[in-house]
Design a protein around this motif. Structure first.
Motif, mmCIF file in Angstrom:
data_model
loop_
_atom_site.group_PDB
_atom_site.id
_atom_site.type_symbol
_atom_site.label_atom_id
_atom_site.label_comp_id
_atom_site.label_asym_id
_atom_site.label_seq_id
_atom_site.Cartn_x
_atom_site.Cartn_y
_atom_site.Cartn_z
ATOM 1 N N TRP A 9 11.975 -36.574 -7.464
ATOM 2 C CA TRP A 9 11.997 -37.910 -6.882
ATOM 3 C C TRP A 9 13.109 -37.981 -5.844
ATOM 4 O O TRP A 9 14.121 -37.293 -5.957
ATOM 5 N N SER A 10 12.929 -38.854 -4.864
ATOM 6 C CA SER A 10 13.978 -39.109 -3.889
ATOM 7 C C SER A 10 13.983 -40.597 -3.544
ATOM 8 O O SER A 10 13.585 -41.002 -2.445
ATOM 9 N N PRO A 11 14.397 -41.451 -4.491
ATOM 10 C CA PRO A 11 14.425 -42.896 -4.229
ATOM 11 C C PRO A 11 15.380 -43.220 -3.089
ATOM 12 O O PRO A 11 16.445 -42.612 -2.960
ATOM 13 N N LEU A 12 14.993 -44.214 -2.293
ATOM 14 C CA LEU A 12 15.762 -44.533 -1.094
ATOM 15 C C LEU A 12 16.777 -45.648 -1.304
ATOM 16 O O LEU A 12 17.670 -45.831 -0.478
ATOM 17 N N ASP A 13 16.605 -46.422 -2.378
ATOM 18 C CA ASP A 13 17.549 -47.511 -2.634
ATOM 19 C C ASP A 13 17.727 -47.690 -4.131
ATOM 20 O O ASP A 13 17.130 -46.978 -4.937
ATOM 21 N N ARG A 14 18.535 -48.666 -4.509
ATOM 22 C CA ARG A 14 18.865 -48.862 -5.919
ATOM 23 C C ARG A 14 17.665 -49.323 -6.737
ATOM 24 O O ARG A 14 17.555 -48.995 -7.924
ATOM 25 N N VAL A 15 16.778 -50.099 -6.137
ATOM 26 C CA VAL A 15 15.596 -50.577 -6.858
ATOM 27 C C VAL A 15 14.694 -49.404 -7.224
ATOM 28 O O VAL A 15 14.251 -49.272 -8.373
ATOM 29 N N GLU A 16 14.413 -48.543 -6.249
ATOM 30 C CA GLU A 16 13.579 -47.371 -6.521
ATOM 31 C C GLU A 16 14.266 -46.422 -7.501
ATOM 32 O O GLU A 16 13.613 -45.829 -8.364
ATOM 33 N N ARG A 17 15.582 -46.300 -7.376
ATOM 34 C CA ARG A 17 16.316 -45.403 -8.265
ATOM 35 C C ARG A 17 16.265 -45.892 -9.707
ATOM 36 O O ARG A 17 16.081 -45.105 -10.646
ATOM 37 N N LEU A 18 16.378 -47.198 -9.904
ATOM 38 C CA LEU A 18 16.317 -47.751 -11.253
ATOM 39 C C LEU A 18 14.954 -47.505 -11.873
ATOM 40 O O LEU A 18 14.859 -47.105 -13.049
ATOM 41 N N ARG A 19 13.889 -47.711 -11.116
ATOM 42 C CA ARG A 19 12.549 -47.492 -11.652
ATOM 43 C C ARG A 19 12.356 -46.019 -12.036
ATOM 44 O O ARG A 19 11.763 -45.709 -13.073
ATOM 45 N N MET A 20 12.858 -45.116 -11.197
ATOM 46 C CA MET A 20 12.747 -43.693 -11.503
ATOM 47 C C MET A 20 13.516 -43.351 -12.769
ATOM 48 O O MET A 20 13.032 -42.620 -13.641
ATOM 49 N N GLU A 54 20.204 -34.100 -13.878
ATOM 50 C CA GLU A 54 21.273 -34.136 -12.890
ATOM 51 C C GLU A 54 20.820 -34.967 -11.697
ATOM 52 O O GLU A 54 19.717 -34.764 -11.171
ATOM 53 N N ILE A 55 21.652 -35.894 -11.280
ATOM 54 C CA ILE A 55 21.323 -36.811 -10.184
ATOM 55 C C ILE A 55 22.278 -36.557 -9.032
ATOM 56 O O ILE A 55 23.504 -36.575 -9.205
ATOM 57 N N SER A 56 21.717 -36.335 -7.846
ATOM 58 C CA SER A 56 22.514 -36.176 -6.629
ATOM 59 C C SER A 56 22.408 -37.463 -5.822
ATOM 60 O O SER A 56 21.320 -37.807 -5.338
ATOM 61 N N TYR A 57 23.504 -38.185 -5.704
ATOM 62 C CA TYR A 57 23.498 -39.475 -5.028
ATOM 63 C C TYR A 57 23.710 -39.303 -3.524
ATOM 64 O O TYR A 57 24.404 -38.395 -3.076
ATOM 65 N N THR A 58 23.095 -40.217 -2.771
ATOM 66 C CA THR A 58 23.242 -40.236 -1.314
ATOM 67 C C THR A 58 23.720 -41.622 -0.899
ATOM 68 O O THR A 58 23.811 -42.545 -1.709
ATOM 69 N N ASP A 59 24.019 -41.773 0.398
ATOM 70 C CA ASP A 59 24.484 -43.060 0.904
ATOM 71 C C ASP A 59 23.392 -44.123 0.766
ATOM 72 O O ASP A 59 22.202 -43.832 0.850
ATOM 73 N N GLY A 60 23.826 -45.365 0.547
ATOM 74 C CA GLY A 60 22.894 -46.479 0.511
ATOM 75 C C GLY A 60 22.170 -46.653 -0.810
ATOM 76 O O GLY A 60 21.202 -47.418 -0.890
ATOM 77 N N GLY A 61 22.610 -45.963 -1.852
ATOM 78 C CA GLY A 61 21.970 -46.124 -3.152
ATOM 79 C C GLY A 61 20.841 -45.162 -3.425
ATOM 80 O O GLY A 61 20.202 -45.251 -4.470
#
Length: 213
Positions: free
Chosen positions: A64-75, A192-199
């Motif tokens: 997965w590669s969620p683009l923001d916090r909302v997508e990341r939470l769902r994932m 393991e989660i790799s975080y990027t800018d913008g959530g």
């Protein structure tokens, strides 16, 4: 530890959740098909390999590669809901595995089943039934089926006998794609989660087929 619980329900097929997220390509795409063997070497003759299971397994990676916090939470809610290796789910191929040559409708010659005609028959496909597919409509609607029989008919087409009958009848122009589904589970309890800018973030989980599902 914090456990995220989704406040929505996932699509269900044969008693298990269906993962419909797109598999994001974050590295080289690999897929392995293997059969585990138990080797016996008595030091006096040929080493004998006996299959441990009656069928081969497949393993791959879901990313997965969620683009923001909302997508990341769902994932993350999905990942938590699998309880590591414990809970199996249905994973769909994101390819057009079959080229339909007809719509999908009840089989007039075999009441109680649906019929779908596809082109370019796969060698040995009839020997691999039953297997599972998802049919996607142009509107985004989905139908899940178990292919109980595959027989070659005229003009190099293959007739797929589908169960259950859902009552839907979709014409050929309405069909977007037909993909194979595989029952899998995570092959790791570690995430393991790799975080990027913008959530945003990147997460990859190994998956392995659950034989006999």
């Amino acid at each position: 530890a914090l456990e995220l619980r989704p406040n929505y329900t996932y699509p269900q097929y044969r008693g298990k959740d269906v993962l419909l997220d797109d598999n994001i390509l974050v590295s080289d795409l690999t897929e392995n098909h293997f059969r585990e063997l138990d080797e016996v070497d008595n030091q006096t003759g040929i080493i004998v390999g006996s299959p441990l299971y009656s069928e081969a397994q497949t393993n791959s990676v879901m990313s997965w590669s969620p683009l923001d916090r909302v997508e990341r939470l769902r994932m993350l809610e999905w990942v938590h809901s699998r309880r590591g290796k414990r809970r199996a789910f249905w994973y769909r191929s994101h390819n057009r595995d079959f080229e339909p040559t007809s719509g999908i409708a009840p089989n007039p010659d075999d009441p109680g089943f649906h019929l779908l005609m596809v082109n370019s028959p796969i060698a040995g496909m009839s020997a691999n039934v039953p297997f599972d597919i998802v049919v996607e409509r142009n509107t985004g609607e989905l139908l899940f089926y178990r292919v109980l029989a595959a027989s070659i008919v005229a003009n190099s087409q293959t007739a797929l006998r589908l169960s259950p009958v859902s009552g839907a009848a979709w014409t050929l122009p309405e069909l977007r794609r037909v993909s194979i589904m595989t029952c899998v589970r995570f092959d790791s309890d570690r995430v393991e989660i790799s975080y990027t800018d913008g959530g945003g973030a990147t997460v990859s989980m190994p998956i392995i087929e659950v034989p006999g599902s």
